[in-house]
Design a protein around this motif. Structure first.
Motif, mmCIF file in Angstrom:
data_model
loop_
_atom_site.group_PDB
_atom_site.id
_atom_site.type_symbol
_atom_site.label_atom_id
_atom_site.label_comp_id
_atom_site.label_asym_id
_atom_site.label_seq_id
_atom_site.Cartn_x
_atom_site.Cartn_y
_atom_site.Cartn_z
ATOM 1 N N UNK A 1 -11.931 1.833 -0.756
ATOM 2 C CA UNK A 1 -11.843 3.288 -0.540
ATOM 3 C C UNK A 1 -13.227 3.903 -0.642
ATOM 4 N N UNK A 2 -13.382 4.994 0.069
ATOM 5 C CA UNK A 2 -14.585 5.804 -0.111
ATOM 6 C C UNK A 2 -14.186 7.075 -0.841
ATOM 7 N N UNK A 3 -15.011 7.452 -1.797
ATOM 8 C CA UNK A 3 -14.668 8.621 -2.597
ATOM 9 C C UNK A 3 -15.588 9.771 -2.229
ATOM 10 N N UNK B 1 -22.958 4.165 -2.538
ATOM 11 C CA UNK B 1 -22.545 4.868 -3.748
ATOM 12 C C UNK B 1 -21.063 5.223 -3.749
ATOM 13 N N UNK B 2 -20.564 5.623 -2.558
ATOM 14 C CA UNK B 2 -19.217 6.177 -2.527
ATOM 15 C C UNK B 2 -18.129 5.129 -2.314
ATOM 16 N N UNK B 3 -18.524 3.955 -1.831
ATOM 17 C CA UNK B 3 -17.517 2.950 -1.517
ATOM 18 C C UNK B 3 -17.164 2.132 -2.743
ATOM 19 N N UNK B 4 -15.890 1.787 -2.854
ATOM 20 C CA UNK B 4 -15.472 0.989 -3.994
ATOM 21 C C UNK B 4 -14.351 0.050 -3.591
ATOM 22 N N UNK C 1 -31.611 8.357 -4.703
ATOM 23 C CA UNK C 1 -31.237 9.729 -4.384
ATOM 24 C C UNK C 1 -29.968 10.112 -5.131
ATOM 25 N N UNK C 2 -29.995 11.309 -5.710
ATOM 26 C CA UNK C 2 -28.795 11.814 -6.366
ATOM 27 C C UNK C 2 -28.648 11.364 -7.809
ATOM 28 N N UNK D 1 -35.371 4.921 2.201
ATOM 29 C CA UNK D 1 -34.434 4.112 1.417
ATOM 30 C C UNK D 1 -33.074 3.980 2.091
ATOM 31 N N UNK D 2 -32.732 4.899 2.993
ATOM 32 C CA UNK D 2 -31.462 4.751 3.701
ATOM 33 C C UNK D 2 -31.642 4.029 5.030
#
Lengths: 695, 361, 387
Positions: A21-23, A68-71, B158-159, B255-256
């Motif tokens: 899932x992506x959050x 970052x968002x994928x899990x 980032x972030x 970086x992306x």
């Protein structure tokens, strides 16, 4: 390297019930659900599906690089028996690049622009095997030779931008092979390349796979490519694997309605726009957060049965008797898979009318400055050389060629965005070769329109759909009042089969196929007589391609429009065109009716092009012709025949004519011409490239 | 490549000529000349006297011709007054007209006399530039490493929390022009009544009344941390924020990029990804920014030198402009314009050299 | 009367700012309520950074609007015997019913610092956004054709833009913002050129869109010309027949200089964006249906460049505020008496190390406004990239 206890008869990669899932701030978006697949040692597994189906997400999950968002929310990915989902960053780092390597879609973007190719290659063994710098560079040089790049010593010392796209992709492949990985993941490795270049890369990948015994996970939207490369495949739809099995079994004995619909919507040899048209899949791909209950394909499925298909989660069920063949369909045992398509609509062939467009000896040269800093010697790019042809009312003329062949320039000249260097263009008995669009009258402008390639670019993102169509009507002086035009706009939406409510939508609320329909509506706003369609469907998913192509054909039939269909995809060209014109580096190398061009004798380039196009049909036997090298730059065309640098027939021409003399246009039959030095007796020995195996 | 540099030099020369002409024109407007006449000769001159003064000093010639004389590409004017005295652009008071050269302008090294300082412009400028040179050196030494480090640190993840903290700091400093940060610094560190100095003094931690000195006048002879830190920080702070933001933007973009993913999936460690793969690509853009920062630094220099009473180039410029010192102002402009153009040239060439994509095509 | 404690000072200021608080609450409530219908502006409220920025900016905007209600005394009034009065000091002899304390002290000629800060906000916010708007009009009107047509036009305009950008700003101001320049009338020429751009822009905008519909076109173009030229005659030449539009010569000079310095920056951004966007297919679609170049530039390209332009607009208002402050700091401001922040800092810096508050207060005010604008721009940038 670290795991010597692994038993090679076990699967090398085993994905079980994987969910990803992506959050986002607003919600969780499931990208992949309940995905399982197994890759054995030395096996090539294909992952196929349309954009957004989650196939690349699976690949990235194997690399554990979901961002970052994928899990990974459930399931396991076992590589050589070890679960990757539970591995630490440091352990993963040892596996990445050495045990599992990946090849990406955009070769240019995946190479570091500020590092020499050799350094980027050598880095891999230096990290993983602790190899010394010199040894690593030596190995790099050797692998560069292995991927069949000419002059490896020069290449390792070059920067990526000094190489062509095909060469870059070979470097990316070399980089993946530096540590002789056990598993290679290829994510659409040839999508950004021209077909003839693609053929070379595909051959290379297959050979190297055999040579090194590497297992492969090959991701593609192109069924033909999968057939070429893979042993097994897994078809994905909207985040789920819906059918998996051996390539031959899935292609010939598909057991899922989506797979069947997919095959019916791609133009295979034998499909014909009049007698056996393509069948588009109705509806649209569901958005990740709007998936239906039960079967995801349900709403678009011909066999849908309310109460069963939308009742509960559908699980994979094995097809008995086949080699690990499974389908995610509750009704697959009940469907008659051999039933012929019901109610085939046979459409009448459009009669061809008088000549509406005639080009003679059209030339378009550009002058560009020689260096990036301006100044320097001016170079002349010959974008179009002595282009002559005519197109008739109601006819579809396909213009085929790869990048740099001058097909877009030709379109610009015809539209009046550029003026011709010399030659004549007769459009409805008017000379327009030197009339820029500003000086053409409204009638002329509105009767020659264009459909563009990129659906995401063809509409102005900050204007409503209705407004954009109305503007075209205003400019073409259609309708007397604003109300008139608004009504006409709604009619146009009906014409392209879009709901009228779309008039108030913004382009970003539409899918690619819908945008392309709006583009078509806009082109026909002034009752266009000649429409140039520049790769109108190549950026769309296969299931949508058929629908948009059909629409274009229907409107053409109704309005008796002359359609100039620019494409690099010979399958679709064969399907819909009446006549074909093949271009290479600004020259028309072959022209004739579709049948003439698709059967021998061919121009050597046409032959290679035909062979290069992957065909998703197990019955087709293709002669494999792989061209050497890349397409020369139009700035620097070779002397003599433009195709001589890559031609495999060159030795058959006496006297080295190809190197020095531009071939003359030769008439082979009524309306069939080629530009080649080959003598008639050699031409007559040519065999067809594509043959259907006996049933 | 050579052709490119030559073309750039050509454009630069044209720009320099245009800019100096504009300055020349604006400083030699009739009201300025009238003011000059009154301040040089007598404040109570009648209008007629002003006119004749202007005539006698060669200011009535067309502006283009005077510009050419000032530049040194036209012979300086000469004039025989009613009194029989021969005056001319190149003839100093009491000099024999026969002995002087006919050209005397910028190109001949004659920059004129400053009316405020009563010294040759070259001398005044030379002294000022020397002082400012030290200031700029210190600023660069503080600003460039700090800002690049901040930018890279916040851009590489980032972030993240580091990113958010550093970005906020960078935004805050770009919102603080020199005249604001200078005021705050003085109030905080160099005021006997507010800030931390009274506290430190009462605890006996510092000898004088204030921690730092509120003026940098003493730094002109002897630079110490206590008299130089505040002006340097004041100029550097604004630049730090700006360059750090540019570096961060460039770093996050890199970086992306696909090739960073390639490197990561090759098994390169995060530190190596940043150092070997990202940094060089990420620093191309900030390099040009740093170079183009010079015109803005010049601004900072003027403000800070005025605020801290440090008699460098910026202070000289303010004196020249405030006192209608035409020759000195022109001299200042020439220097400023040259600094700006030379840094632009360096930034162009440096960009090309840093970027193999452009260098080798 | 007793001087106020720090607590009392803050309480006093809080009370004075009550109109601003109410306005802020209303603004936020409305924006949050209609968040989903407001496009990019609505999305701003998804980002804490953007919201903070918006809050700070609106605080100063409302302060400027309600300045008369907030300020405690006449910003120019001098109160004898209260030179350099400290923060919270009481007035020596307050008039009946008048405010009794210097909330933030008094400056070296005994004027109330708090009131000057509040009125200064009005001065700053009157000029900075307006000057930025004009700079955008100039930059956009010139940048569009330069990027779209390229060639000689581009070379020429870019040379001019680089010329202005290469000029050290401070030097330019010392040359342009002087009383002598006002005497020569050069600012009026400048204004005559710069102020014509908004009219040109609007006329082109309407003409290119509505030329297919003459009655509508005539109406819009006519109105533009009528009001535009009316304002133009007043602002640039001070010859407004009715006298509604006029500008003090000093103010005009400052205004024109700031516009002049800012427009090349806008020009460069617009030009770059146009060069990028003109390769899109929808531009080609416009060309193939025979649209004129100005329609394509103004209606096809410009709206799609709006994201970066809005961000730059916010940043540029901040930059303009800094520039105006710089002018004030060097005594080149609108007028020496004016309470604008730059001039006030300049006034206060002479006694900075002894009585810092007269300079510190406007310095912090200016900093917070620019910070707010930067945060706002950052939030907008972040949100606009999320699409």
């Amino acid at each position: 390297m670290f795991d010597t206890t692994w038993d090679p008869s076990k699967p090398i990669l085993e994905i079980e019930n994987l969910s990803i899932s992506f959050f986002t701030r607003l919600r969780e978006i499931p990208a992949v659900m309940d995905f399982s697949c197994t890759v054995m040692a030395g096996e090539a597994m294909g992952l196929v599906g349309e954009s957004g189906c989650g196939k690349s997400t699976v690949a990235l999950a194997v690399m554990r690089d979901l961002g970052k968002n994928g899990q990974i929310v459930a399931g396991s990915i076992k590589f050589k028996g070890r679960d990757l989902t539970r591995m630490s960053e440091e352990d993963l780092r040892h596996i990445r690049g050495s045990e599992i390597a990946m090849i990406y879609q955009e070769p240019m973007a995946s190479l570091n622009p500020a590092m020499k190719v050799g350094a980027q290659l050598a880095e891999v063994p230096m990290i993983h095997q602790g190899m010394s710098r010199d040894d690593a560079w030596k190995l790099a040089r050797q692998i560069v030779a292995d991927v069949r790049l000419p002059d490896p010593d020069r290449i390792v010392n070059a920067y990526p931008h000094q190489l062509s796209g095909g060469q870059q992709q070979r470097i990316v492949i070399a980089m993946a092979l530096m540590s002789k990985p056990a598993l290679l993941i290829l994510d659409e490795p040839t999508t950004a390349l021209d077909v003839t270049v693609e053929a070379g890369i595909v051959d290379l990948v297959k050979d190297l796979g055999h040579k090194y015994g590497t297992s492969m996970l090959f991701i593609s939207h192109n069924l033909g490519l999968i057939l070429d490369v893979c042993d097994r495949l897994c078809v994905m739809y909207s985040g789920e694997a819906i059918e998996t099995g051996h390539v031959g079994e899935v292609f010939d004995k598909m057991r899922h309605p989506y797979t069947q619909a997919l095959f019916r919507s791609i133009p295979l040899p034998g499909a014909d726009k009049n007698s056996s048209p393509l069948v588009a899949i109705p509806g649209n791909f569901p958005l990740p957060h709007e998936r239906p209950k039960g079967c995801n394909f349900g709403p678009r499925c011909d066999y849908f049965e309310a109460g069963r298909c939308d009742a509960a989660e559908v699980h994979m069920s094995a097809v008995p008797g086949d080699d690990r063949h499974a389908s995610r369909c509750v009704k697959w045992t009940e469907i008659d898979w051999n039933a012929p398509l019901k109610a085939k609509v046979v459409k009448p062939k459009t009669p061809v009318g008088k000549v509406v467009l005639k080009m003679e000896d059209l030339k378009k040269y550009y002058s560009v400055s020689g260096s990036a800093f301006g100044g320097g010697t001016k170079k002349v790019v010959k974008a179009n050389e002595t282009l002559s042809f005519e197109a008739r009312e109601g006819e579809t003329l396909a213009i085929v060629g790869e990048s740099g062949c001058g097909k877009s320039t030709f379109a610009k000249v015809l539209m009046g965005l550029e003026t011709a260097t010399s030659g004549t263009i007769m459009l409805f008995d008017e000379n327009v070769q030197s009339t820029p669009i500003q000086q053409r009258n409204t009638d002329m402008v509105s009767s020659v329109q264009m459909v563009f390639q990129n659906p995401f670019d063809t509409l102005n993102p900050s204007m409503t759909i209705g407004r954009q169509i109305i503007r075209a009507l205003e400019i073409f002086k259609q309708g007397k009042s604003d109300e008139d035009r608004a009504a006409r706009m709604l009619e146009l939406l009906d014409l392209v089969k879009l709901p009228r409510a779309f008039a108030d939508r913004m382009p970003r609320q539409l899918s690619g196929g819908q945008k392309q329909r709006v583009g078509i509506a806009r082109a026909f706003a002034g009752g266009a007589k000649v429409v140039v369609a520049d790769e109108p469907v190549s950026a769309l998913d296969v299931s949508v391609q058929a629908a948009v192509t059909d629409l274009l054909m229907d409107i053409q039939r109704e309005n008796r429009t002359t359609l100039l269909f620019i494409s690099h995809d010979l399958s679709i060209v064969r399907y819909l065109s009446d006549r074909v014109m093949v271009m290479y580096l600004g020259h028309v190398v072959e022209m004739g009716t579709t049948d003439q061009v698709f059967s021998p004798p061919y121009h050597p380039y046409t032959e290679a092009l035909l062979s290069a196009v992957p065909i998703a049909d197990t019955r087709v036997i293709k002669k494999r012709i792989v061209l050497e090298g890349d397409i020369p730059s139009a700035m620097n065309p070779p002397p003599g025949c433009p195709f001589q640098t890559r031609c495999r027939w060159k030795s058959q021409v006496p006297g080295g004519l190809c190197d020095t003399v531009m071939p003359p246009v030769k008439m082979l039959a009524e309306g069939h011409q080629i530009k080649c030095h080959l003598p008639d007796d050699v031409l007559s020995t040519m065999e067809p490239v594509i043959k259907m195996a006996a049933e | 490549m050579l052709l490119f540099i030559l073309r750039r030099l050509g454009v630069m020369l044209l720009t320099a000529l245009a800019l100096t002409f504009i300055v020349f024109y604006l400083t030699n407007l009739p009201p300025n000349l009238e003011k000059l006449a009154k301040s040089e000769a007598s404040v109570r001159m009648t209008d007629d006297q002003v006119v004749s003064w202007i005539e006698n000093n060669g200011f009535n010639a067309p502006v283009v011709s005077r510009y050419a004389q000032w530049l040194g590409v036209m012979p300086g004017w000469t004039k025989t007054l009613d009194t029989g005295e021969v005056r001319g652009r190149c003839i100093a008071r009491g000099q024999d007209p026969a002995t002087v050269a006919s050209y005397c302008g910028l190109l001949q090294g004659t920059w004129g006399m400053s009316t405020v300082f009563k010294k040759p412009v070259t001398e005044v400028l030379g002294r000022g530039l020397g002082q400012t040179g030290w200031l700029m050196l210190a600023v660069m030494l503080v600003m460039v490493p700090t800002s690049l480090l901040l930018g890279v640190l916040s851009g590489m993840r980032e972030g993240s929390r580091t990113d958010r903290v550093l970005s906020t700091f960078a935004i805050a400093t770009t919102a603080t022009p020199e005249y604001v940060s200078g005021v705050i610094f003085i109030a905080l560190f160099a005021s006997a009544t507010t800030g931390i100095s009274p506290l430190l003094a009462s605890w006996g931690w510092i000898e004088g009344k204030t921690l730092f000195m509120g003026t940098a006048t003493s730094a002109m002879d002897d630079i110490t941390f206590w008299n130089f830190a505040l002006p340097v920080m004041t100029i550097a702070l604004y630049g730090i924020g700006y360059i750090a933001r540019m570096t961060r933007a460039s770093m996050t973009e890199v970086m992306t990029a696909q090739y960073i993913r390639t490197a990561r999936l090759k098994g390169v460690s995060f530190g190596q990804v940043v150092l070997k793969h990202a940094l060089r690509n990420a620093l191309i853009a900030p390099f040009t920014v740093i170079m183009l920062q010079f015109p803005w630094l010049l601004n900072g220099v003027v403000i800070v030198e005025t605020l801290f009473n440090y008699k460098g180039f910026g202070w000289t410029l303010v004196q020249a402009a405030g006192n209608n010192d035409i020759e000195l102002l022109l001299g200042c402009s020439v220097v400023a314009v040259l600094v700006v153009l030379v840094t632009q040239l360096i930034s162009d060439i440096g960009y090309v050299f840093l970027n193999p994509r452009i260098r080798l095509s | 009367m007793e001087p106020l404690t720090w607590g009392g000072v803050f309480a006093g200021m809080f009370v004075r700012f009550i109109p601003v608080w109410i306005a802020l609450i209303v603004a936020f409530a409305l924006s949050l309520r209609f968040k989903r219908r407001l496009g990019l502006f609505g999305k701003l409220f998804d980002s804490p950074v953007g919201m903070t920025g918006f809050g700070i900016v609106m605080f100063w905007v409302f302060t400027a609007i309600f300045a008369d209600m907030i300020s405690t005394m006449d910003p120019l009034g001098q109160f004898s015997g209260s030179k350099n009065a400290l923060v919270g000091a009481a007035l020596k002899a307050p008039d009946e019913g008048a405010y009794t304390h210097f909330l933030l002290g008094a400056d070296h000629v005994a004027r109330d610092v708090f009131s000057r800060m509040v009125m200064g906000a009005r001065d700053v916010l009157k000029i900075a956004p307006a000057a930025t708007v004009f700079a955008f009009m100039v930059g956009v009107t010139l940048g569009l054709p330069a990027g779209y047509f390229g060639g000689k036009l581009d070379t020429g305009l870019s040379f001019l833009a680089n010329l202005v950008l290469a000029f050290p700003v401070i030097l330019l101001f010392y040359l342009l913002v002087t009383p002598e320049i006002v005497q020569t009338g050069i600012p009026i020429y400048f204004a005559a050129v710069l102020f014509i751009f908004p009219i040109v822009f609007l006329v082109l905008l309407f003409q290119s869109r509505y030329f297919t519909n003459p009655p509508k076109r005539n109406l819009y173009v006519g109105l533009t010309l009528l009001f535009g030229l009316w304002a133009y005659s007043g602002l640039a030449f001070n010859m407004d027949p009715i006298g509604l539009f006029s500008m003090d010569p000093n103010l005009l000079n400052v205004f024109v200089s700031v516009v002049f310095v800012n427009s090349p920056g806008v020009y460069r951004i617009v030009r770059g964006m146009v060069m990028d966007i003109k390769t899109r297919d929808y531009v080609a679609a416009g060309q193939t249906r025979g649209e004129g170049p100005w329609y394509i530039m103004l209606w096809e390209i410009l709206p799609n460049a709006r994201g970066p332009l809005i961000v730059d607009f916010c940043l540029r208002i901040g930059y303009t505020t800094i520039l105006l402050g710089t002018l004030g700091f060097f005594g080149l401001g609108v007028s020496p008496e004016s309470p604008d922040w730059g001039s006030t800092i300049d006034d206060g810096r002479k006694l900075l190390s002894i009585v810092p508050h007269p300079a510190l207060v406007p310095a912090l005010a200016l900093m917070s406004l620019v910070l707010g604008l930067n945060l706002l721009a950052d939030g907008l940038r972040e949100e606009s990239l999320k699409d």
